[in-house]
Enzyme design. Structure first.
Site, PDB file in Angstrom:
ATOM      1  N   GLU A  83      -3.865   1.833  -7.746  1.00 11.97           N
ATOM      2  CA  GLU A  83      -4.564   2.881  -6.657  1.00 11.97           C
ATOM      3  C   GLU A  83      -3.813   4.347  -6.808  1.00 11.97           C
ATOM      4  O   GLU A  83      -2.227   4.308  -6.318  1.00 11.97           O
ATOM      5  CB  GLU A  83      -4.014   2.999  -4.723  1.00 11.97           C
ATOM      6  CG  GLU A  83      -4.590   1.301  -4.583  1.00 11.97           C
ATOM      7  CD  GLU A  83      -5.204   1.753  -3.250  1.00 11.97           C
ATOM      8  OE1 GLU A  83      -6.321   2.347  -3.662  1.00 11.97           O
ATOM      9  OE2 GLU A  83      -4.576   1.519  -2.337  1.00 11.97           O
ATOM     10  N   HIS A 116       0.549  -1.405  -0.208  1.00  4.71           N
ATOM     11  CA  HIS A 116      -0.056  -0.019  -0.155  1.00  4.71           C
ATOM     12  C   HIS A 116       1.299   0.975   0.290  1.00  4.71           C
ATOM     13  O   HIS A 116       2.446   0.964   0.629  1.00  4.71           O
ATOM     14  CB  HIS A 116      -1.115   0.251   1.605  1.00  4.71           C
ATOM     15  CG  HIS A 116      -2.016   1.608   1.331  1.00  4.71           C
ATOM     16  ND1 HIS A 116      -1.615   1.955   1.111  1.00  4.71           N
ATOM     17  CD2 HIS A 116      -3.459   0.931   0.812  1.00  4.71           C
ATOM     18  CE1 HIS A 116      -2.419   3.430   1.132  1.00  4.71           C
ATOM     19  NE2 HIS A 116      -3.841   2.391   1.113  1.00  4.71           N
TER      20      HIS A 116
HETATM   21  P1  PGA Z   1      -9.463   6.310   0.011  1.00  2.61           P
HETATM   22  O1  PGA Z   1      -7.912   5.154   0.659  1.00  2.61           O
HETATM   23  O2  PGA Z   1      -9.757   5.733  -0.472  1.00  2.61           O
HETATM   24  O3  PGA Z   1      -9.681   6.823   1.419  1.00  2.61           O
HETATM   25  O4  PGA Z   1      -8.580   7.626  -0.752  1.00  2.61           O
HETATM   26  C1  PGA Z   1      -7.962   3.655  -0.567  1.00  2.61           C
HETATM   27  C2  PGA Z   1      -7.096   3.521  -0.069  1.00  2.61           C
HETATM   28  O5  PGA Z   1      -5.937   4.090   0.992  1.00  2.61           O
HETATM   29  O6  PGA Z   1      -6.661   2.284  -0.129  1.00  2.61           O
END
Ligand code: PGA
Length: 256
Positions: free
Chosen positions: A168, A98
């Protein structure tokens, strides 16, 4: 391509503060999630609350952890929790790489080792990749390629059948986000990710893995990523901490 069960993952990060709040959030989500047969819900609470949730294996609701130690097995590693220990817990999934862990020092090599440890213990890794900056020339695609190539280095093809990738873009994550991706760009990027994976481990794996979108997903934009973006699921931070919003997303995903 056969239709995959949509995976909706809630990443609670360092929340909530108390066991009582964690249990109440979990129970509220569980009640709804188990009735939604077309999707699979995965909740990733902080490890300290994992046992308190009294989770029993249910087909369409699973738990995950948010990180794992670089070290294997057991040993003198103060503060660490290994993939082996997770494999004896109620968690089946594991977030790896992450961006918030990368920010705290997880290099591509560390991520590669954590991925190997998780696969060896039979856990399902959700490998997170994403660029910090989106440029129009497409240089960011090099970042994605490098993250994928390094993360998957030395991993056998037959271990990757269950791999989940979460795309992401870092600029779209959390309170500091400067925007949210568009479903069209996500689709483009997910095809790119499959192409890179296809080159590393072949087309079969590239087709079979799930590619999720994450970054500022909420109850208003979730459906567009699942329909227009053809995402295999979503990785959700903030909106997963609000039971009503998260359940709304689950219901919408189940109705597609
Ligand atoms: P968020 O976070 O939905 O608050 O933008 C997503 C993540 O960090 O996986």
């Amino acid at each position: 391509m056969s239709k995959k069960t949509k995976l909706i993952v809630g990443n609670w990060k360092m929340n909530p503060a108390t066991s009582r709040e964690a249990k109440s959030l979990y129970l509220s989500i569980k009640k709804k999630a188990i009735s939604l047969k077309k999707i699979k819900t995965v909740i990733c609470p902080p490890i300290i609350w994992l046992g308190d949730l009294n989770h029993r294996s249910i087909k369409n609701l699973a738990l995950g952890v948010q990180d794992v130690s670089l070290e294997k097995g057991i040993g003198p590693y103060t503060g660490s929790i290994s993939a082996k220990m997770v494999s004896y817990s109620t968690a089946e999934y594991i977030l790896i790489g992450h961006s918030e862990r990368r920010e705290l020092g997880d290099t591509d090599e560390v991520i590669n080792q954590k991925l190997k440890n998780s696969l060896e213990e039979g856990l399902i890794p959700i490998l997170c990749v994403g660029e910090k900056v989106r440029d129009q020339r497409g240089d960011y695609l090099e970042v994605l390629t490098s993250q994928l190539v390094k993360a998957l280095s030395g991993i056998k093809k037959n271990q990757l059948k269950n791999l989940v990738i979460a795309y992401e873009p870092v600029w779209a994550i959390g309170n500091k986000s400067t925007g949210v991706d568009t479903p069209e760009d996500f689709l483009h990027n997910s095809i790119f990710i499959r192409k890179v994976i296809s080159k590393i481990v072949g087309g079969d794996i590239a087709r079979s893995i799930s590619v999720l979108y994450g970054g500022s997903v909420n109850e208003k934009n979730a459906v567009s990523f699942l329909i227009l973006g053809q995402a295999d699921g979503l990785l959700i931070g903030r909106a997963s901490l609000e039971a009503d919003k998260f359940k709304q997303i689950l219901i919408q995903a189940n109705n597609i």
